[in-house]
Design a protein around this motif. Structure first.
Motif, PDB file in Angstrom:
ATOM      1  N   GLY A  17      45.452  42.941  27.162  1.00  0.00           N
ATOM      2  CA  GLY A  17      45.734  42.625  28.553  1.00  0.00           C
ATOM      3  C   GLY A  17      44.443  42.460  29.354  1.00  0.00           C
ATOM      4  N   ASN A 265      48.630  37.481  29.103  1.00  0.00           N
ATOM      5  CA  ASN A 265      47.360  37.688  29.791  1.00  0.00           C
ATOM      6  C   ASN A 265      47.266  36.866  31.067  1.00  0.00           C
ATOM      7  N   VAL A 268      49.569  38.320  33.841  1.00  0.00           N
ATOM      8  CA  VAL A 268      48.983  39.526  34.435  1.00  0.00           C
ATOM      9  C   VAL A 268      47.838  39.150  35.371  1.00  0.00           C
ATOM     10  N   ARG A 271      49.220  37.694  38.653  1.00  0.00           N
ATOM     11  CA  ARG A 271      49.747  38.735  39.545  1.00  0.00           C
ATOM     12  C   ARG A 271      48.613  39.468  40.247  1.00  0.00           C
ATOM     13  N   ARG A 272      47.545  39.740  39.535  1.00  0.00           N
ATOM     14  CA  ARG A 272      46.441  40.475  40.148  1.00  0.00           C
ATOM     15  C   ARG A 272      45.624  39.606  41.092  1.00  0.00           C
TER      16      ARG A 272
END
Length: 383
Positions: A17, A265, A268, A271-272
């Motif tokens: 991740g 990956n 994620v 989203r960040r």
């Protein structure tokens, strides 16, 4: 021609991740191209160094294989015996040993990728037609552990041709290929696997400079190698280069839109970065890909079974069987779940199917399971 085998499965992807990212919109991704050369290029072996046969190994090959046998089939068997024989190379399996041929000679260890490069190179030296093959997705079962399975989106082995007959040399004796099965790849792509593995190992060890050098070498051999773009995205994110991470991960997805690691990956990372809509779209793509992936369905069933949720396990196993009906392992998993939930007739049916598909190697095992199930049903009928 029979399939030679031993005991390992190479995981060729770093499905790690991404690390924390800033909640800002990075610049658009750059075009698909290999990254700039890193500082640590000198530490990366050249392709010639990776595949160079050390003189003592060449002499062993000449003495034990080439000089003793004239037919290619005899040489093939002698080569396998030379590699694993206690009085010869005596090679041992090490999952971390992505070694050059010289390093294999020195340490007498190799993982599946290194073994594949070794066997293909030596086979060709002995006059045997050999090539590296790639399998997109595999599941491997570990002996005597019903739940001891590994799902990998990447595997390599050796394809050989002797006297017009083809065969496969694979270190995993308990492996199930996807429906496409092994397909030949170029030497450049095989080397990209090698450099990508080395890079993933260096990244895991915390050597970011070394990891980037190996990823660069992989992309120099095969710029369209999606797993390396995925790994490079993870590395960029760990170094705080979120624009670079986004570009690399999007490159991976352009090359292979169904690659699980890149989908996870990238979602994620989005989203960040606050790109929730884009993240949700990727998450839906991942779910859709997994719904149509019998291996992913089987692994979900195995997880549910381990958690004691047999109804869910049966649902996933049935979907796996639906998608890949001639995999005896899937029918056995479904039989086991039916048996544990008390559905003995259905368990008996799936075990019979597993036995019919399993071939001679698995006949005795599945027959013993059927006999045991038959005895249990007889005992219950007498009560």
């Amino acid at each position: 021609m029979r399939r030679l085998a031993a005991r390992c499965l190479a995981s060729l992807l770093a499905a790690t991740g991404v690390s924390a990212a800033l909640a800002q919109d990075p610049p658009p991704p750059e075009p698909l191209m290999a990254p700039a050369a890193p500082v640590a290029v000198a530490s990366v072996p050249t392709p010639e160094q990776v595949l160079a046969i050390p003189a003592p190994l060449r002499q062993m090959l000449q003495t034990r294989v080439i000089a003793r046998h004239s037919s290619r089939e005899q040489r093939l068997q002698a080569l396998a015996e030379m590699i694993f024989g206690a009085q010869a190379l005596d090679m041992q399996y090490d999952p971390t040993a992505t070694y050059t041929l010289t390093e294999i000679w020195q340490k007498r260890q190799a993982n599946c990728l290194a073994f594949t490069l070794l066997f293909a190179t030596l086979a060709r030296e002995a006059g045997i037609q050999a090539r590296v093959q790639e399998v997109d997705r595999v599941v491997s079962w570990y002996q005597d552990q019903e739940q001891g399975v590994v799902y990998s989106v990447g595997h390599v082995n050796v394809g050989i041709m002797v006297d017009g007959r083809g065969g496969t040399v694979d270190l995993d004796r308990n492996i199930l290929y996807d429906r496409r099965g092994p397909h030949p790849i170029s030497l450049d792509r095989a080397l990209a696997h090698f450099y990508n593995n080395r890079g993933a190992e260096r990244m895991t060890a915390g050597d970011k400079v070394g990891a980037r050098a190996f990823f660069t070498a992989a992309l120099a051999r095969a710029p369209d190698f999606a797993p390396t773009w995925n790994n490079l995205g993870v590395l960029d994110s760990r170094e705080g280069d979120f624009a670079g991470a986004r570009a690399a991960l999007e490159n991976a997805l352009r090359l292979d839109g169904r690659e699980d690691s890149a989908l996870i990956n990238a979602s994620v990372l989005y989203r960040r970065l606050g790109l929730v809509t884009q993240a949700q779209a990727l998450e839906q793509r991942l779910k859709a890909a997994q719904r149509d992936d019998p291996f992913a369905q089987y692994m979900a069933g195995a997880a549910a079974e381990r958690n004691g949720d047999l109804a869910t396990a049966i649902r996933y196993y049935r979907r796996a069987v639906q998608l890949y009906d001639n995999a005896h392992q899937f029918h056995f998993g479904l039989a086991r779940a039916y048996f544990l939930s008390g559905q003995l007739a259905r368990a008996d049916r799936e075990l019979t199917r597993a036995r019919s598909l399993g071939g001679s190697v698995n006949q005795q095992r599945y027959q013993a399971k059927l006999d045991g199930l038959s005895r249990l049903r007889t005992q219950q009928a007498r009560r």
